[in-house]
Design a protein around this motif. Sequence first.
Motif, PDB file in Angstrom:
ATOM      1  N   GLU A  76       0.530  39.679   7.804  1.00 40.92           N
ATOM      2  CA  GLU A  76       1.621  39.614   6.692  1.00 40.92           C
ATOM      3  C   GLU A  76       2.907  40.569   7.483  1.00 40.92           C
ATOM      4  OE1 GLU A  76       1.326  40.810   3.165  1.00 40.92           O
ATOM      5  OE2 GLU A  76       0.008  39.435   2.515  1.00 40.92           O
ATOM      6  N   HIS A  77       2.642  42.129   8.241  1.00 43.73           N
ATOM      7  CA  HIS A  77       3.591  43.122   8.800  1.00 43.73           C
ATOM      8  C   HIS A  77       4.393  42.453   9.604  1.00 43.73           C
ATOM      9  CE1 HIS A  77       4.265  45.677   5.535  1.00 43.73           C
ATOM     10  NE2 HIS A  77       3.025  45.986   5.176  1.00 43.73           N
ATOM     11  N   LEU A  78       3.514  41.884  10.796  1.00 44.42           N
ATOM     12  CA  LEU A  78       3.531  41.752  11.673  1.00 44.42           C
ATOM     13  C   LEU A  78       4.547  40.357  11.769  1.00 44.42           C
ATOM     14  CD1 LEU A  78       1.013  41.929  13.831  1.00 44.42           C
ATOM     15  CD2 LEU A  78       2.251  43.323  14.864  1.00 44.42           C
ATOM     16  N   ARG A  79       4.312  39.537  10.610  1.00 44.31           N
ATOM     17  CA  ARG A  79       5.276  38.374  11.074  1.00 44.31           C
ATOM     18  C   ARG A  79       6.584  38.737   9.942  1.00 44.31           C
ATOM     19  NH1 ARG A  79       2.148  33.599  12.029  1.00 44.31           N
ATOM     20  NH2 ARG A  79       0.189  34.078  11.276  1.00 44.31           N
ATOM     21  N   LYS A  80       6.536  39.785   9.971  1.00 42.72           N
ATOM     22  CA  LYS A  80       7.935  40.299   9.298  1.00 42.72           C
ATOM     23  C   LYS A  80       8.646  40.946  10.218  1.00 42.72           C
ATOM     24  CE  LYS A  80       6.943  41.701   3.917  1.00 42.72           C
ATOM     25  NZ  LYS A  80       6.281  42.401   3.246  1.00 42.72           N
ATOM     26  N   ALA A  81       7.978  41.268  11.384  1.00 43.64           N
ATOM     27  CA  ALA A  81       8.636  42.221  12.379  1.00 43.64           C
ATOM     28  C   ALA A  81       8.965  41.247  13.381  1.00 43.64           C
ATOM     29  CB  ALA A  81       6.805  43.013  12.972  1.00 43.64           C
ATOM     30  N   LEU A  82       8.210  40.100  13.497  1.00 47.46           N
ATOM     31  CA  LEU A  82       8.694  38.794  14.683  1.00 47.46           C
ATOM     32  C   LEU A  82       9.919  38.572  13.760  1.00 47.46           C
ATOM     33  CD1 LEU A  82       5.990  37.609  15.255  1.00 47.46           C
ATOM     34  CD2 LEU A  82       7.352  39.213  17.456  1.00 47.46           C
ATOM     35  N   ASP A  83       9.489  37.552  12.683  1.00 44.35           N
ATOM     36  CA  ASP A  83      12.147  37.321  11.703  1.00 44.35           C
ATOM     37  C   ASP A  83      12.405  38.131  11.762  1.00 44.35           C
ATOM     38  OD1 ASP A  83       9.900  35.197  10.425  1.00 44.35           O
ATOM     39  OD2 ASP A  83       9.370  36.225   8.563  1.00 44.35           O
TER      40      ASP A  83
END
Length: 246
Positions: A76-83
Motif C-alpha cells: 500500500e505504501h509503495l503504491r502511494k510512493a509511486l502515486d
Amino acid sequence: MIHSPLPHVPDDRVKGPNSAAFTVAVNDEACFLWPLTGLRSPTAGVSSLAVQGQARKEFLRACSLASEKKLAKAEEHLRKALDADKRYAAAWVFLGQVLKAQQKRDEAHTACSQALQVDPNYLPADLCLADLSAIQEKWEEMLRFANSAVALDPANDPHAYFYAAGAYYGLHRLPEAETTALRAAEIDKTIREPRSHFLLAQIYELERKPDAEAAQLQEYLKSVTDPQEVEIVKKYLADLERKRNK
C-alpha cells in the motif's frame, strides 16, 4: 530455482531489511528483500537523492513494514510512493519484490519492468526481472536480463553472474554455466550470493565430478541457516562420501 536431483534452493523466502534499516538507510537498495538483500548498485543512492517529500516518506514506511513481514501494508505504501513520483525506480523494484513475495508474479513482473523503463541503467531492475524469469524457467529471458546486469557492473555484482550461470544451466550450456558461476563465487568476497556454490554443485553432479560437487556443497553449507536445508545438504554430502568409499 533450478531443477536438479540436488535439493531445491528456496527462492520465495522473505528476508527484509534490518528492523532499523528504514531509519538509517543511506540508499533505497538497503530496503530490498532477498535475494537482492545487500545489493550494491553502481547507481545506488541516485534515485534516493532525487526523490523528495511524500514519495520518500512512503517508501521508508514500506521499508519498515517489510522488515516486519507486513507485506500487504508495505505494498500500500509503495503504491502511494509511486502515486507521488512515478519515476521512482527503486520503489518499482521494491514493489515488484513485495508482490512476488505475495505470489503476485504477473504484477511483480510489471512493476520491475516499469523500473527498467524509468531507468534503463538501474541494475536492480534487471536482477528483479532475471529472478522472476528464473521462477518461470524462461531461460533465454533470464539470460538477457542477467547479461544486462553484468554489463552494468562487471567487476562487483555476484548476483548478475549467478543468474547468468543459472540461465546457462537451464539451457544445458554447462561449460558457460560453470565459468560464469565460478566468476560469481570469485567476486563474492562477502558471500552475498551463496547459491553460486549450490549451482556449481549441480553442474559438477551432471559432469560426474563428485569431489568438486562435495567441495561446493561444503562451501554452500557455510551460509545455510535453515535447519531443514542444512539436513538435506548434509544428507547429500553423506551420500557422496558413501559412493566414494565403495
